[in-house]
Design a protein around this motif. Structure first.
Motif, PDB file in Angstrom:
ATOM      1  N   GLY A  50     -84.360  91.999  18.362  1.00 20.56           N
ATOM      2  CA  GLY A  50     -84.259  90.633  18.863  1.00 20.56           C
ATOM      3  C   GLY A  50     -83.388  89.754  17.995  1.00 20.56           C
ATOM      4  O   GLY A  50     -82.516  89.032  18.495  1.00 20.56           O
ATOM      5  N   ARG A  51     -83.609  89.805  16.674  1.00 18.26           N
ATOM      6  CA  ARG A  51     -82.802  88.973  15.765  1.00 18.26           C
ATOM      7  C   ARG A  51     -81.349  89.433  15.760  1.00 18.26           C
ATOM      8  O   ARG A  51     -80.431  88.609  15.658  1.00 18.26           O
ATOM      9  N   ALA A  52     -81.139  90.743  15.850  1.00 23.34           N
ATOM     10  CA  ALA A  52     -79.768  91.259  15.898  1.00 23.34           C
ATOM     11  C   ALA A  52     -79.060  90.793  17.158  1.00 23.34           C
ATOM     12  O   ALA A  52     -77.887  90.398  17.121  1.00 23.34           O
ATOM     13  N   ALA A  53     -79.761  90.837  18.285  1.00 22.12           N
ATOM     14  CA  ALA A  53     -79.172  90.387  19.548  1.00 22.12           C
ATOM     15  C   ALA A  53     -78.810  88.907  19.475  1.00 22.12           C
ATOM     16  O   ALA A  53     -77.741  88.491  19.926  1.00 22.12           O
ATOM     17  N   GLU A  54     -79.702  88.119  18.862  1.00 22.06           N
ATOM     18  CA  GLU A  54     -79.430  86.679  18.717  1.00 22.06           C
ATOM     19  C   GLU A  54     -78.199  86.434  17.861  1.00 22.06           C
ATOM     20  O   GLU A  54     -77.362  85.584  18.182  1.00 22.06           O
ATOM     21  N   SER A  99     -78.235  89.430  24.960  1.00 20.04           N
ATOM     22  CA  SER A  99     -79.664  89.596  25.212  1.00 20.04           C
ATOM     23  C   SER A  99     -80.182  90.840  24.497  1.00 20.04           C
ATOM     24  O   SER A  99     -79.425  91.769  24.203  1.00 20.04           O
ATOM     25  N   GLN A 100     -81.489  90.843  24.232  1.00 18.05           N
ATOM     26  CA  GLN A 100     -82.066  92.012  23.574  1.00 18.05           C
ATOM     27  C   GLN A 100     -81.966  93.271  24.432  1.00 18.05           C
ATOM     28  O   GLN A 100     -81.644  94.346  23.905  1.00 18.05           O
ATOM     29  N   PRO A 101     -82.197  93.214  25.755  1.00 22.65           N
ATOM     30  CA  PRO A 101     -82.018  94.431  26.560  1.00 22.65           C
ATOM     31  C   PRO A 101     -80.594  94.983  26.492  1.00 22.65           C
ATOM     32  O   PRO A 101     -80.398  96.198  26.438  1.00 22.65           O
ATOM     33  N   ALA A 102     -79.609  94.075  26.483  1.00 23.60           N
ATOM     34  CA  ALA A 102     -78.219  94.536  26.394  1.00 23.60           C
ATOM     35  C   ALA A 102     -77.956  95.203  25.048  1.00 23.60           C
ATOM     36  O   ALA A 102     -77.254  96.225  24.970  1.00 23.60           O
TER      37      ALA A 102
END
Length: 308
Positions: free
Chosen positions: A22-26, A31-34
């Motif tokens: 989640g933090r990496a996606a942010e 998005s986290q799924p992507a």
């Protein structure tokens, strides 16, 4: 042929640093799924797992740890190709990613940013304020172009350019302004307020007082020089601050500032960058601007002291 994309490698590196999808996606603005899908496709392409997802915190597998080292080398080399293009196209550069430590940033940056933009119109300056260990890591990884830190760093991979030397000043309650300035030995017996662990200025102050950091002391630690000075004003103890910070930090506190006898405690401030950086000639120009900005700032402080 294995088809791996740079995008996948950057996402993998982001998860490795964050330890969390989640933090990496942010941080990558997706998005986290992507993010999870990109990592899954990378693992499928490689035919081996990169992360252990059974733990509460995402951890690298044994292969993932070895893979991450090579990925960072590749990403750093890729970024340096971009730096080569920037240096050839933009003269100085279109963008400057500059790291700076917290005990310098608030005092030098206002004049430095103005001097840089005046000398290099259109320069896009990105400032990263952080502690020295983190700046060294980010510089090594290619996430910043250069850093302004206290020297020496003594890293073979970095070029070090000394820019100026500044003394440390004693800050104590205003009622003590006429008392003799204590010696380093006397400071060891006082409640000495210092920055928290991780700040190089803390280590320099301890060194001046010949105090080993591991020894128990009657002290309180602060997260900023401003906090330390306000604590002194409240009667909690004494502290040391770099000369550059004196005007700003003592302006609204009931404290007195004094100089130590010779030899005065001091630090050398400089700029560092990777020896392999294609921007090295341009960064040397930036270092000269930093040197002149600091000199003008010290002259301004000196004149204000004489006027007072």
């Amino acid at each position: 042929m294995i088809n791996i994309t740079l995008k996948q490698l950057r996402y993998f590196d982001a998860v490795t640093r964050a330890g969390h999808f989640g933090r990496a996606a942010e941080s990558c603005a997706i998005s986290q799924p992507a993010m999870s899908m990109q990592i899954k496709e990378l693992e499928q392409t490689l035919g081996v797992s990169l992360f252990d997802r059974s733990a509460r915190k995402v951890r690298l597998t044994t292969f993932g740890e070895a893979f991450s080292v090579r990925v960072r080398e590749l990403l750093r080399a890729t970024d340096e190709l971009g730096d080569m293009a920037r240096a050839a196209r933009d003269g100085l550069m279109g963008r400057l990613r500059l790291g700076i430590i917290p005990t310098i940033a608030p005092y030098l940056l206002p004049s430095l940013i103005g001097d840089l933009t005046e000398r290099h119109a259109g320069l896009d300056i990105h400032v990263r304020e952080s502690l020295t260990p983190r700046l060294l890591q980010e510089l090594s990884d290619g996430r910043i172009d250069a850093a302004i830190v206290a020297l020496p760093i003594s890293e073979p991979a970095f070029t070090e350019v000394a820019l100026f030397t500044e003394n440390f000043l004693l800050v104590r309650q205003i009622g003590a302004r006429d008392e003799p300035v204590p010696s380093p030995a006397s400071l060891r017996e006082m409640r000495l307020l210092l920055l928290e662990e991780g700040h190089c200025f803390r280590d320099q102050a301890l060194s001046f007082c010949h105090i080993r950091s591991a020894l128990p002391r009657e002290t309180l630690d602060g997260s900023s020089l401003s906090t330390l000075v306000q604590m002194v004003g409240a009667g909690i103890g004494v502290t040391l601050i770099p000369e550059m910070a004196a005007d700003v930090e003592t302006r609204s506190a009931a404290v007195a500032v004094a100089r130590f006898g010779e030899p005065q405690p001091s630090r050398t401030v400089g700029m560092i960058w990777r020896k392999t950086s294609p921007l090295a000639p341009q960064l040397a120009e930036v270092a000269e601007v930093v040197r002149r900005s600091a000199a003008a700032l010290r002259e301004k402080h000196s004149q204000a002291t004489l006027a007072a």
